[in-house]
Design an enzyme around this catalytic site. Sequence first.
Site, PDB file in Angstrom:
ATOM      1  CG  ASP A 332      -1.919  -1.291   1.450  1.00  0.00           C
ATOM      2  OD1 ASP A 332      -2.327  -1.586   0.139  1.00  0.00           O
ATOM      3  OD2 ASP A 332      -1.952  -2.010   2.489  1.00  0.00           O
ATOM      4  CB  SER A 357       1.477   6.301   3.176  1.00  0.00           C
ATOM      5  OG  SER A 357       0.461   5.588   3.848  1.00  0.00           O
ATOM      6  NE  ARG A 358       0.239   3.123  -4.239  1.00  0.00           N
ATOM      7  CZ  ARG A 358       1.126   2.203  -4.260  1.00  0.00           C
ATOM      8  NH1 ARG A 358       1.504   1.390  -3.253  1.00  0.00           N
ATOM      9  NH2 ARG A 358       2.346   2.407  -4.989  1.00  0.00           N
ATOM     10  CB  ILE A 359      -3.849   3.078   3.402  1.00  0.00           C
ATOM     11  CG1 ILE A 359      -4.388   1.996   2.181  1.00  0.00           C
ATOM     12  CG2 ILE A 359      -4.907   3.082   4.369  1.00  0.00           C
ATOM     13  CD1 ILE A 359      -4.403   0.807   2.556  1.00  0.00           C
TER      14      ILE A 359
END
Length: 483
Positions: A332, A357-359
Amino acid sequence: MPDSALPDMASYRFGLRLTERGCVLGVGDGIAWIKGLPSAQMDEVLHFDDGSSGLVFQLGSDRLGAILLSQTHGLTAGMEVRRTGRRIEIGVGDALLGRVVDPMGAPLDGLPAPQAREMRPLETEAPTILERDYVSQPLYTGNKIVDTLIPIGKGQRQLIIGDDGVGKSALALDVVLNQRGRGVFCVVVLIGQTRTSVAATVETLRAGGALDYSVVVVAEANALPGFRYLAPFAGCAIAEHWMRTGRDALAVYDDLTRHAQSYRELSLLLQRPPGREAYPSDIFYLHSRLLERSAALAAGSGGGSMTALPIVETRLGEIAAYIPTNLISITDGQIYFDSHLFAAGVLPAIDIGRSVSRIGGKAQDAAIKQAAARIRLDYLQFLELELFARFGTRLEAGVEEKLRRGRLLRELLKQDRLAPLPEQAHLAWLLAYGEDLLDRFAPEQAAARLPPLFAAVAARGLRIDAPREDWLAALRDALWEAA
């Protein structure tokens, strides 16, 4: 013999029992070729007559290949092999806390074997979509850059990537040390490392008080290749137990480059067709089925979480290599360590431009998220302007001001290893920088004033959700007293 040890004769039934027995054709390099056992299944444990054990890893029309889990000097061709009908398992639970074990659960710290009350298969199916929940809780690492600009949430899979010797493992240890008192159980998996490196890691965890809530799974460089292959799955099973019981866990895999190399070694020894860079064609599935087991579970499934921090090594900064790109596509986000920043003394050597950071932003505390909203963009603009300024051209006053602020920010982001910071310290320096409270100091002087600033904030007991005005008043008073 006591009565309790006698067999239950009432339950005994006389009858014909058929068992399969195989024969060892050859042994070498941690692999055993076996003839017979037509009913053997993949990942089934086998027992050899000399006491050795193996795991079915390759099924063929006339023979099967097994990776050795334990081997004696008496294991030779012609020896009989028996099926067990069971898959490999490891003991899990709180009894493992503070212990150093191998992928089979055997102790490596000189203490008695852990008395685990529950066994768990090394490989299980990942949680389904219906079992998962949104990643909404922050996992604080104690690192200024990560917690403010590349935040991680509980249940996230965040890759740590970079060349050898640039601080990847040091960051992972900082994350483990920062979980003290936070109710997060940690599993550190060391794959293919020397005994000296393993001892140094264990001693670092012990000195920081992290062994009380951690388990270290070790497959040394001189271990059988099957052990290095099984190590991350063993660590995942241990952490998965805590996730399934409603608690939070963190799994560090150091590192998956050596794990992939061990899998390639086993596959070539078992004569599987090689693919790109001689890796087998299922190398992507190897790591995806491992990392997909990390999740934040919904309340109906227990509400636990398992966060994964896999580490992968690059060569000469080649982020587009085979194994790194595979892991980037599975995870992620990634934290990228740059060797040029490391050589220049910018530590930690995290390349903010290549890290993402995709989340985590969705799991970040509102106060920190608001304070860090523009810092990433400002820092990237500063790097571009600094590159332009090297040509020696005359710069406008506004550009000079941005360069000055950027140099100040770069000094503030520097941090020593094994010195994680609480989230209150992150909010303190973010507000001090964002409200221009440090502008009257030179960059090096401003960085030197951060420790007393953190101490003053901690002494006042300010919570992360306290009003912004209270924070600013405390920061101004602390900086005035320090001056």
